[in-house]
Design a protein around this motif. Structure first.
Motif, short mmCIF file in Angstrom:
data_model
loop_
_atom_site.label_atom_id
_atom_site.label_comp_id
_atom_site.label_asym_id
_atom_site.label_seq_id
_atom_site.Cartn_x
_atom_site.Cartn_y
_atom_site.Cartn_z
N ALA A 403 10.47 16.02 -9.17
CA ALA A 403 9.21 15.37 -9.70
C ALA A 403 8.64 14.67 -8.63
CB ALA A 403 9.45 14.34 -10.70
N PRO A 404 7.36 14.66 -8.61
CA PRO A 404 6.71 13.64 -7.53
C PRO A 404 7.41 12.58 -7.16
CG PRO A 404 5.09 14.89 -8.99
CD PRO A 404 6.28 14.99 -9.73
N PRO A 405 7.76 12.40 -5.92
CA PRO A 405 8.67 10.94 -5.83
C PRO A 405 7.89 9.86 -5.39
CG PRO A 405 8.38 12.35 -3.96
CD PRO A 405 7.79 13.24 -4.80
N THR A 406 8.40 8.68 -5.71
CA THR A 406 7.93 7.05 -5.33
C THR A 406 8.88 6.37 -4.83
OG1 THR A 406 6.53 7.72 -7.36
CG2 THR A 406 6.29 5.51 -6.31
N ARG A 407 8.40 5.48 -3.88
CA ARG A 407 9.33 4.57 -3.47
C ARG A 407 8.49 3.13 -3.70
NH1 ARG A 407 9.84 5.82 1.04
NH2 ARG A 407 8.57 4.79 2.25
N VAL A 408 9.02 2.28 -4.43
CA VAL A 408 8.50 0.92 -4.44
C VAL A 408 9.40 0.10 -3.96
CG1 VAL A 408 7.88 -0.81 -6.47
CG2 VAL A 408 7.59 1.62 -6.84
N THR A 409 8.69 -1.04 -3.22
CA THR A 409 9.35 -1.87 -2.26
C THR A 409 9.01 -3.36 -2.71
OG1 THR A 409 10.32 -0.55 -0.73
CG2 THR A 409 10.28 -2.81 -0.20
N ALA A 410 9.72 -4.49 -3.20
CA ALA A 410 9.15 -5.97 -3.31
C ALA A 410 9.61 -6.46 -2.05
CB ALA A 410 9.77 -6.45 -4.51
N VAL A 411 8.80 -7.18 -1.43
CA VAL A 411 9.00 -8.27 -0.54
C VAL A 411 9.28 -9.44 -0.98
CG1 VAL A 411 8.46 -8.99 1.91
CG2 VAL A 411 7.76 -6.66 1.06
N LEU A 412 10.35 -9.99 -0.74
CA LEU A 412 10.28 -11.59 -1.14
C LEU A 412 9.93 -12.70 -0.31
CD1 LEU A 412 13.82 -11.20 -3.19
CD2 LEU A 412 11.40 -10.45 -3.85
N ASP A 413 9.86 -13.83 -0.94
CA ASP A 413 9.35 -14.81 0.05
C ASP A 413 10.15 -15.43 1.29
OD1 ASP A 413 11.36 -16.10 -1.41
OD2 ASP A 413 9.83 -17.49 -2.50
N ASP A 414 11.65 -14.86 1.22
CA ASP A 414 12.57 -15.12 2.40
C ASP A 414 12.63 -13.80 3.12
OD1 ASP A 414 13.91 -13.42 0.45
OD2 ASP A 414 15.70 -14.49 0.02
N GLY A 415 12.04 -12.95 3.14
CA GLY A 415 11.78 -11.68 3.85
C GLY A 415 12.69 -10.73 3.20
N ARG A 416 13.38 -10.97 2.45
CA ARG A 416 14.31 -9.77 1.91
C ARG A 416 13.52 -8.65 0.97
NH1 ARG A 416 17.68 -9.03 -3.10
NH2 ARG A 416 16.97 -11.05 -4.05
N ARG A 417 13.92 -7.57 1.09
CA ARG A 417 13.15 -6.22 0.48
C ARG A 417 13.99 -5.56 -0.39
NH1 ARG A 417 8.99 -4.69 4.03
NH2 ARG A 417 9.15 -2.49 3.28
N VAL A 418 13.37 -5.44 -1.65
CA VAL A 418 13.93 -4.71 -2.70
C VAL A 418 13.27 -3.57 -3.08
CG1 VAL A 418 14.99 -4.87 -5.36
CG2 VAL A 418 14.64 -7.07 -3.74
N THR A 419 14.17 -2.34 -2.83
CA THR A 419 13.57 -1.15 -2.91
C THR A 419 14.32 -0.41 -3.85
OG1 THR A 419 12.96 -1.46 -0.63
CG2 THR A 419 13.12 1.10 -1.30
N ARG A 420 13.70 0.61 -4.58
CA ARG A 420 13.76 1.61 -5.44
C ARG A 420 13.22 3.02 -4.99
NH1 ARG A 420 17.21 -1.33 -6.06
NH2 ARG A 420 18.32 -2.21 -8.13
N GLU A 421 13.91 4.08 -4.71
CA GLU A 421 13.23 5.54 -4.51
C GLU A 421 13.65 6.31 -5.74
OE1 GLU A 421 13.25 8.83 -1.08
OE2 GLU A 421 12.65 6.50 -0.28
N VAL A 422 12.80 6.94 -6.29
CA VAL A 422 12.93 7.95 -7.38
C VAL A 422 12.34 9.23 -6.77
CG1 VAL A 422 12.89 8.43 -9.77
CG2 VAL A 422 13.21 6.16 -9.20
#
Length: 482
Positions: A403-422
């Motif tokens: 399926a058409p892929p997507t990556r979503v990344t949240a950048v937090l206030d402490d610099g941490r990055r939370v990523t999911r790629e589907v």
């Protein structure tokens, strides 16, 4: 008794062996409309394997369920009221009344597509070949066609639609993808009308010449027409087939002409009709995916990724930015215009990656209720969307999933990055929905319109579509008035 000499026999045998290749060569040099007509004329129910017949029934059930779900939506009601102003031999699904085949194609197609929950095909572009099912049902019923003829016509419509999506990128010149439904439906409808090969080619020319849709349908603020454009293409194509049956001719060569499709719409392209489904070649209906969420195809993986990011990130106040990486077409259609950050219509919202990602993160779900007016005006969502940036990831030009892929990344206030790629979704090629999955989605779409026992009866009739003696029987079971 006359006998053949050895040399003469060998010459005749060699000539006979060469005939299929000569026929293929002649077909390859013919105008594309004639080659498409030849393929449509040659396709037989006996060419379809059991798996393809099963996929047809699955897609019909999925599509009809989407249409019943949207039955009461205002644009769908308008289309139905217009259609029912005329009488005819084709059922307007959800009612016990009939209209002309072209108007039934339009009204039913509008309902099938309205929620953007029906199936999708992704090639260089994307399309909804299940939009063509409405026309196949309407013409088959009006013509008194057999179930075998209906199933074959649906396979044909999918094949033509998907193969042309693979061959052309009309969007770079500003045109809209329902253009591919014009020849697909013209040929499917013409086959159900039992048109000759020549009249099938004329139907293609008549359908294409005056009905090319503009890409403004899917640009900036989206209107009701976003969900109706393919239904309109089907209406025009059915009428074109009707005109061809009566003996009208269309401009030719419609693709290769000095002012034809290649020159004005698509640019030149090679279409290998000999590679179309049948024989050892699989049919394209197997490459069509069924959606989980009522939203643009490029958002299906984004919604899953957004929910995953939300669950891990926790406190949304700590999120300072959201990065959404998508395909080229995903960016163009759903993440490149300012209107997508302030959607004020359902049609814009279900084609907005910023809105869909934000709403999925807050609600852990996208449903038809996600587009209610109060949801679109939700100040939390509007504020959160300002944190979202969408960009094209060139790496997604060659997807490794289904399926058409997507990556979503949240950048937090402490610099941490939370990523999911589907990159892969259930219901898409290689992971088709089972009968149980399809029935579950159908029941969800039907809701409480019918008692459970009646839904069981409807499903039983639709799964037996290829064996029905009279198409009016299963279509009659779909009336909401009964």
């Amino acid at each position: 008794m006359m006998t053949l000499g050895r040399r003469k026999f060998l010459r005749l045998a060699a000539s006979a062996a060469a005939l299929p290749a000569l026929r293929r060569s002649a077909r390859a040099q013919a105008p594309l409309a004639e080659r498409l007509a030849d393929y449509a004329d040659r396709l037989r129910f006996e060419d379809l394997d059991a798996g393809t017949i099963e996929r047809v029934k699955a897609h019909v059930i999925d599509t009809v369920g989407c249409g019943i779900a949207a039955f009461d939506e205002p644009p769908v009601c308008i289309c139905r009221e217009v259609a029912l102003a005329s009488g005819g031999g084709a059922t307007v699904i959800g009612t016990g009344r009939r209209t002309t085949p072209e108007l039934a194609s339009f009204a039913n197609g509008a309902a099938f597509r309205y929620y953007d929950l029906n199936d999708a095909y992704v090639g260089g572009l994307s399309g909804h070949p299940s939009d063509n099912i409405a026309a196949c049902l309407a013409v088959a019923e009006a013509e008194g066609a057999s179930a075998a003829a209906l199933v074959t016509a649906i396979v044909l419509a999918y094949e033509i639609n998907c193969r042309l999506i693979d061959a052309f990128d009309v969007t770079t010149r500003g045109w809209d993808s329902p253009v591919f439904s014009l020849p697909a439906v013209a040929l499917a409808a013409g086959k159900l009308m039992r048109l000759s090969r020549d009249k099938l080619a004329q139907a293609v020319s008549l359908a294409l010449n005056d009905h090319i849709p503009m890409g403004q349908t899917r640009a900036q603020t989206l209107s009701d027409w976003k969900g109706l454009a393919d239904a309109e293409a089907a209406r025009n194509a059915v009428f074109a087939a009707t005109l061809a049956r009566a003996g009208l001719t269309g401009p030719a060569p419609i693709f290769e002409g000095r002012k034809g499709f290649f020159q004005l719409i698509s640019g030149p392209a090679e279409v290998d009709v000999d590679a179309f489904g049948g024989g050892d070649n699989p049919f394209k209906i197997h490459q069509c995916g069924m959606k989980t969420y009522p939203a643009v195809i490029y958002s299906q993986s984004a919604i899953v990724a957004a929910i995953g990011v939300a669950e891990e990130a926790g406190d949304f106040d700590r999120i300072v930015a959201i990065e959404v990486a998508t395909t080229r077409r995903g960016f163009q259609q759903a993440g490149s215009e300012p209107e997508k950050w302030a959607p004020d219509t359902k049609e814009t919202a279900d084609h907005s990656l910023p809105y869909l990602v934000a709403r999925a993160m807050f609600d852990r779900e996208i449903s038809n209720d996600s587009y209610a007016p109060d949801k679109l005006r939700d100040p939390r969502i509007l504020a959160f969307m300002k944190k979202i940036a969408v960009k094209e990831d060139p790496r997604f030009a060659k997807p490794d999933g289904n399926a058409p892929p997507t990556r979503v990344t949240a950048v937090l206030d402490d610099g941490r990055r939370v990523t999911r790629e589907v990159t892969s979704m259930p219901g898409f090629p290689g992971r088709p929905m089972s009968r149980a999955d399809i029935e579950r989605k159908f029941r969800s779409n039907i809701g409480k319109r019918w008692p459970s026992e009646r839904t069981d009866t409807v499903l039983q009739a639709l799964w037996a579509l290829d064996r029905t003696d009279d198409l009016r029987t299963p279509l009659g079971k779909l009336s909401l008035d009964a």
